[in-house]
Design an enzyme around this catalytic site. Structure first.
Site, PDB file in Angstrom:
ATOM      1  N   GLN A  15       0.815  -1.221   0.000  1.00 60.47           N
ATOM      2  CA  GLN A  15       0.000   0.000   0.000  1.00 60.47           C
ATOM      3  C   GLN A  15       0.845   1.266   0.000  1.00 60.47           C
ATOM      4  O   GLN A  15       0.322   2.367  -0.174  1.00 60.47           O
ATOM      5  CB  GLN A  15      -0.924   0.006   1.219  1.00 60.47           C
ATOM      6  CG  GLN A  15      -0.209   0.176   2.550  1.00 60.47           C
ATOM      7  CD  GLN A  15      -1.132   0.007   3.736  1.00 60.47           C
ATOM      8  OE1 GLN A  15      -1.539  -1.104   4.059  1.00 60.47           O
ATOM      9  NE2 GLN A  15      -1.472   1.105   4.388  1.00 60.47           N
ATOM     10  N   ASN A  53       0.264  -9.209   5.215  1.00 65.01           N
ATOM     11  CA  ASN A  53       0.208  -7.757   5.378  1.00 65.01           C
ATOM     12  C   ASN A  53       0.199  -7.099   3.989  1.00 65.01           C
ATOM     13  O   ASN A  53       0.253  -7.786   2.962  1.00 65.01           O
ATOM     14  CB  ASN A  53       1.407  -7.275   6.205  1.00 65.01           C
ATOM     15  CG  ASN A  53       1.120  -5.981   6.929  1.00 65.01           C
ATOM     16  OD1 ASN A  53       0.200  -5.242   6.589  1.00 65.01           O
ATOM     17  ND2 ASN A  53       1.917  -5.691   7.942  1.00 65.01           N
TER      18      ASN A  53
END
Length: 444
Positions: free
Chosen positions: A64, A386
């Site tokens: 991200q 993650n």
């Protein structure tokens, strides 16, 4: 009683410190190395080996970057796992986070404007108005919010709408966007105060949204209405699917009935009895879209439904307070990783409920459960995918102890078929409305 600190007290504090034979050693250690390095427990790491009795093959981790889209990445990752299983796409295949990001920003602007109008008769000093203006919008979100976006706009492969500078590094856009939204709030509140007809307010709001759309298009690119899906699968076979719309792509390649996926929380505070439904006032993104709804359960049920979904071969979206007792680089989350209380000889223990009630903890990050280690049918540690890239943890995967899950995990999303029948019935009940600032309304 004396309220200020006085010299006599300072003398007592100094004397008490001098009486501790270890104080100079600890002072040298902590001042040079910091609290975490000084409190770290090497033995804790030895228990967190990345080996699991249930371990789903989910492909490569995503990244991200410098944005707060973890909730979105985690949700799209659970869906790309489904695509990987069905269509054998390459390990690095991703759905476009930029696509859903664009629509989330547009919908959040509209949601904010509606909340501004709904509270326009309140003074700016009112807590609800102050809450709105503190953060008109942000990158974070909840599971039901990404569902609302997908139900309205669908999804696309990352190749159809790739990342941009602003999607990967969102602070510049967010500060500019929030400036606009606050300025728009001033104008909307003035119109209400002047008893402006509703039709004129609606027309003005449409002009504001037109500005928002332009800002988003310049910053993230305009979303595709139609695209071709071209790829080689993991076996190098070529595929081309032409003329897809985003909703058609979701239906064909993901195929979930999103109504089946529900938010389960563990919020053990006195104001939230277990086995009841909750929602949060002024929390959402799509006006008239899916409502944020949580079923609060005890931790044993919370873990059990997550395990059932993993056993069925499906990963699990979850929300937690990732900054607590964790080592980002090593990819370890464990309650025995650091002994800060022992380091200072101070009792720092709080219950999970106390941490929520006293603002010590809340959900800050969303990730994906992709495995669990069961010993005699009891979980000992969990595998976590993650969205921080491959340079942290074990190629981007983390290990979470079961004790850490108990203390710092607040939400999982599971297919409701994994819930006991009595809890499936509770899902139908009207939710209790929590205040906008309730910790269960925090955005991951």
């Amino acid at each position: 009683m004396t309220k200020a600190i006085v010299q006599q007290q300072l003398s007592k504090f100094k004397d008490a410190l001098q009486e501790r034979p270890e104080h100079k050693v600890l002072e040298r250690t902590i001042t040079r190395n910091g609290i975490l390095a000084s409190a770290a427990d090497y033995q804790a790491e030895t228990k967190m080996t990345p080996v699991f009795s249930i371990d789903l093959d989910t492909g490569d981790v995503a990244n991200q970057k410098q944005s707060g889209r973890c909730w979105m990445f985690a949700a799209l990752n659970t869906m790309r796992h489904e695509i990987k299983n069905k269509f054998n796409v390459p390990k690095d295949f991703e759905l476009s986070q930029n696509y859903t990001y664009f629509w989330d920003k547009l919908e959040k602007a509209n949601y904010f404007y509606e909340n501004v109008l709904a509270t326009a008769d309140l003074p700016t000093s009112d807590r609800k108005v102050a809450w709105l203006m503190t953060t008109p919008q942000q990158d974070g979100g909840q599971w039901d919010m990404i569902v609302a976006i997908i139900q309205k706009y669908g999804v696309v492969p990352k190749a159809a709408m790739p990342e941009t500078y602003n999607s990967s590094k969102s602070s510049e856009f967010n500060s500019t966007f929030n400036l606009k939204l606050r300025k728009d709030a001033v104008a909307l509140r003035k119109l209400v105060a002047a008893n402006t007809p509703a039709a004129k307010i609606a027309a003005f709001k449409e002009e504001l949204l037109n500005d928002v759309y332009r800002m988003l298009a310049y910053s993230f690119g305009e979303p595709p209405a139609q695209f071709d899906f071209e790829y080689r699968d993991a076996a190098k076979n070529y595929h081309l699917d032409r003329g897809l719309t985003p909703t058609a792509f979701f239906e064909k390649y993901v195929g979930w009935d999103l109504a089946d996926y529900v938010s389960i929380i563990n919020g053990p505070t006195a104001d939230k009895p277990y086995n009841q439904m909750y929602t949060v006032e002024m929390l959402g993104n799509v006006v008239d879209g899916r409502q944020v709804r949580h079923l609060n359960v005890d931790m044993e049920t919370f873990r059990a439904v997550a395990i059932k979904q993993l056993q069925s071969g499906e990963s699990v979206w979850f929300g937690c307070d990732v900054g607590q007792e964790s080592d980002r680089q090593k990819g370890i989350m464990d309650t025995t990783l650091y002994h800060k209380g022992e380091l200072f000889d101070i009792d720092l223990k709080m219950t999970k409920a106390q941490r929520l009630d006293y603002a010590e903890s809340l959900m800050t990050h969303a990730m994906v459960l992709t495995g669990v280690d069961l010993i005699d049918d009891k979980p000992t540690k969990w595998k976590v995918e993650n969205s921080w890239g491959k340079k942290v943890g074990n190629d981007g995967f983390f290990v979470m102890s079961n004790a850490w899950m108990n203390e710092y995990c607040y939400q999982v999303v599971v297919n409701k078929k994994h819930l006991p029948a009595k809890l499936q019935e509770i899902l139908k009940e009207k939710p209790t409305v929590l205040a906008p600032w309730d910790p269960m309304g925090s955005l991951a």
